[in-house]
Design a protein around this motif. Sequence first.
Motif, PDB file in Angstrom:
ATOM      1  N   GLU A   9      22.715   2.123 -27.531  1.00  0.00           N
ATOM      2  CA  GLU A   9      22.480   2.047 -28.966  1.00  0.00           C
ATOM      3  C   GLU A   9      20.999   1.907 -29.276  1.00  0.00           C
ATOM      4  N   ASP A  10      20.252   1.240 -28.379  1.00  0.00           N
ATOM      5  CA  ASP A  10      18.814   1.077 -28.592  1.00  0.00           C
ATOM      6  C   ASP A  10      18.030   2.321 -28.214  1.00  0.00           C
ATOM      7  N   GLY A  11      18.725   3.346 -27.734  1.00  0.00           N
ATOM      8  CA  GLY A  11      18.063   4.579 -27.359  1.00  0.00           C
ATOM      9  C   GLY A  11      17.484   4.574 -25.973  1.00  0.00           C
ATOM     10  N   LYS A  12      17.810   3.548 -25.184  1.00  0.00           N
ATOM     11  CA  LYS A  12      17.316   3.468 -23.820  1.00  0.00           C
ATOM     12  C   LYS A  12      18.252   4.221 -22.890  1.00  0.00           C
ATOM     13  N   GLU A  13      17.665   4.729 -21.837  1.00  0.00           N
ATOM     14  CA  GLU A  13      18.468   5.449 -20.849  1.00  0.00           C
ATOM     15  C   GLU A  13      19.344   4.484 -20.073  1.00  0.00           C
ATOM     16  N   GLU A  14      20.606   4.798 -19.952  1.00  0.00           N
ATOM     17  CA  GLU A  14      21.515   3.980 -19.159  1.00  0.00           C
ATOM     18  C   GLU A  14      21.227   4.196 -17.680  1.00  0.00           C
ATOM     19  N   THR A  15      21.150   3.126 -16.922  1.00  0.00           N
ATOM     20  CA  THR A  15      20.942   3.238 -15.486  1.00  0.00           C
ATOM     21  C   THR A  15      22.279   3.454 -14.794  1.00  0.00           C
ATOM     22  N   LEU A  16      22.209   3.852 -13.531  1.00  0.00           N
ATOM     23  CA  LEU A  16      23.434   4.081 -12.770  1.00  0.00           C
ATOM     24  C   LEU A  16      24.232   2.788 -12.602  1.00  0.00           C
ATOM     25  N   VAL A  17      23.551   1.683 -12.343  1.00  0.00           N
ATOM     26  CA  VAL A  17      24.255   0.406 -12.181  1.00  0.00           C
ATOM     27  C   VAL A  17      24.951   0.009 -13.481  1.00  0.00           C
ATOM     28  N   GLU A  18      24.297   0.223 -14.600  1.00  0.00           N
ATOM     29  CA  GLU A  18      24.947  -0.069 -15.884  1.00  0.00           C
ATOM     30  C   GLU A  18      26.189   0.795 -16.077  1.00  0.00           C
ATOM     31  N   ALA A  19      26.087   2.065 -15.722  1.00  0.00           N
ATOM     32  CA  ALA A  19      27.235   2.957 -15.824  1.00  0.00           C
ATOM     33  C   ALA A  19      28.354   2.514 -14.877  1.00  0.00           C
ATOM     34  N   ASP A 106      37.174   1.806  -7.412  1.00  0.00           N
ATOM     35  CA  ASP A 106      36.496   0.540  -7.708  1.00  0.00           C
ATOM     36  C   ASP A 106      35.558   0.123  -6.581  1.00  0.00           C
ATOM     37  N   LEU A 107      35.995   0.298  -5.345  1.00  0.00           N
ATOM     38  CA  LEU A 107      35.157  -0.085  -4.211  1.00  0.00           C
ATOM     39  C   LEU A 107      33.856   0.704  -4.174  1.00  0.00           C
ATOM     40  N   SER A 108      33.931   1.976  -4.518  1.00  0.00           N
ATOM     41  CA  SER A 108      32.738   2.829  -4.481  1.00  0.00           C
ATOM     42  C   SER A 108      31.731   2.426  -5.554  1.00  0.00           C
ATOM     43  N   TRP A 109      32.216   2.191  -6.771  1.00  0.00           N
ATOM     44  CA  TRP A 109      31.292   1.784  -7.828  1.00  0.00           C
ATOM     45  C   TRP A 109      30.820   0.351  -7.630  1.00  0.00           C
ATOM     46  N   ASP A 110      31.653  -0.483  -7.014  1.00  0.00           N
ATOM     47  CA  ASP A 110      31.268  -1.864  -6.758  1.00  0.00           C
ATOM     48  C   ASP A 110      30.118  -1.942  -5.756  1.00  0.00           C
ATOM     49  N   ILE A 111      30.160  -1.126  -4.709  1.00  0.00           N
ATOM     50  CA  ILE A 111      29.087  -1.186  -3.706  1.00  0.00           C
ATOM     51  C   ILE A 111      27.758  -0.740  -4.322  1.00  0.00           C
ATOM     52  N   ILE A 112      27.827   0.182  -5.284  1.00  0.00           N
ATOM     53  CA  ILE A 112      26.627   0.624  -5.994  1.00  0.00           C
ATOM     54  C   ILE A 112      26.090  -0.502  -6.871  1.00  0.00           C
ATOM     55  N   ALA A 113      26.980  -1.098  -7.675  1.00  0.00           N
ATOM     56  CA  ALA A 113      26.548  -2.116  -8.633  1.00  0.00           C
ATOM     57  C   ALA A 113      26.183  -3.436  -7.962  1.00  0.00           C
ATOM     58  N   ARG A 114      26.926  -3.810  -6.920  1.00  0.00           N
ATOM     59  CA  ARG A 114      26.746  -5.119  -6.293  1.00  0.00           C
ATOM     60  C   ARG A 114      25.560  -5.159  -5.330  1.00  0.00           C
ATOM     61  N   PHE A 115      25.363  -4.076  -4.583  1.00  0.00           N
ATOM     62  CA  PHE A 115      24.395  -4.127  -3.492  1.00  0.00           C
ATOM     63  C   PHE A 115      23.174  -3.231  -3.650  1.00  0.00           C
ATOM     64  N   GLY A 116      23.257  -2.201  -4.470  1.00  0.00           N
ATOM     65  CA  GLY A 116      22.158  -1.240  -4.534  1.00  0.00           C
ATOM     66  C   GLY A 116      20.828  -1.864  -4.887  1.00  0.00           C
ATOM     67  N   GLN A 117      20.803  -2.621  -5.983  1.00  0.00           N
ATOM     68  CA  GLN A 117      19.567  -3.284  -6.394  1.00  0.00           C
ATOM     69  C   GLN A 117      19.292  -4.503  -5.526  1.00  0.00           C
ATOM     70  N   GLN A 118      20.315  -5.276  -5.258  1.00  0.00           N
ATOM     71  CA  GLN A 118      20.155  -6.515  -4.491  1.00  0.00           C
ATOM     72  C   GLN A 118      19.502  -6.276  -3.134  1.00  0.00           C
TER      73      GLN A 118
END
Length: 308
Positions: A9-19, A106-118
């Motif tokens: 809504e703020d016009g910012k690009e959504e990141t992959l982790v947010e998605a 769920d496991l595939s998106w979880d590994i991206i969101a949980r560990f990618g940045q961390q």
Amino acid sequence: MSQSESNIEDGKEETLVEAALRILTTSDPFEKAKLGDQVACKWLQGAIFQPYNPSIHLSVPDRPARPTNVKLLSPSLMPKLGKAGSLQSRQAIVHSLVHTESWAIDLSWDIIARFGQQEAMPRDFFTDFVKVAQDEGRHFSLLASRLEELSSSYGALPAHDGLWDSAIATSNDLLARLAIEHCVHEARGLDVMPTTISRFRNGGDHKTADLLETVIYPEEITHCAAGVRWFKYLCARSTTVGPNNETGLQKGEDEEEVINKFHATVRKYFRGPLKPPFNVEARKSAGFAPKWYEPLASLLPTELKGSS
């Protein structure tokens, strides 16, 4: 309003982790698969560019949103699936596969969101598991459609959530998540798939057999390969220090040390020995030889005790 919705809504690009978090908080599995495919296409086409915002650390739910119409039982209380000789047995087997694929999404998106940045993983890590997630969503949709053709539907039969028990146990350790989910559970799927295909063929259900043999089976080999590849990467990175005190991949990493680390990780996080017979050719195609898994098929009593 979620962080990702606010950014849009703020016009910012959504990141992959947010998605990925939007997908994980979507309860309807059909919508989850559809949304996952859309996000995967955007990432692979470059419409989503940033894997994550380094200044923001988003929390990942301990358990993703799940459908409420699927009756869950303990694995020990699940009825026998049969050998695909009857319509009831074919329905039960396909329903079990549909449920497994729903968790695989769920496991595939979880590994991206949980560990990618961390874990500060490279871009190729995100791309590999986006492709895995997209495949799992397609598998779910195809198998769910086939289940409908067999006069049943997802939720018509009970299921169990054993896969997510392993995910919880490995929620703080990417190396363990890769080893258990992708190099133990997914590899076990490769072991049993040829028999499952044969049972459907012997029962006269060539349509399901063809779906498993030509689409799902070869793609699952690549998913197991992703686990092996990134397990090796983490092992190499943990022992290699670059000129600027940065860790990096060492091509000449001692394979024996990596295999020993794999054995130690599985013994710590997986209860009991691995179950043969093993699909040696499929496992080889995924990148790991018998010396990775055969020693784990016959643990000594003291080792079993230590793995609990």
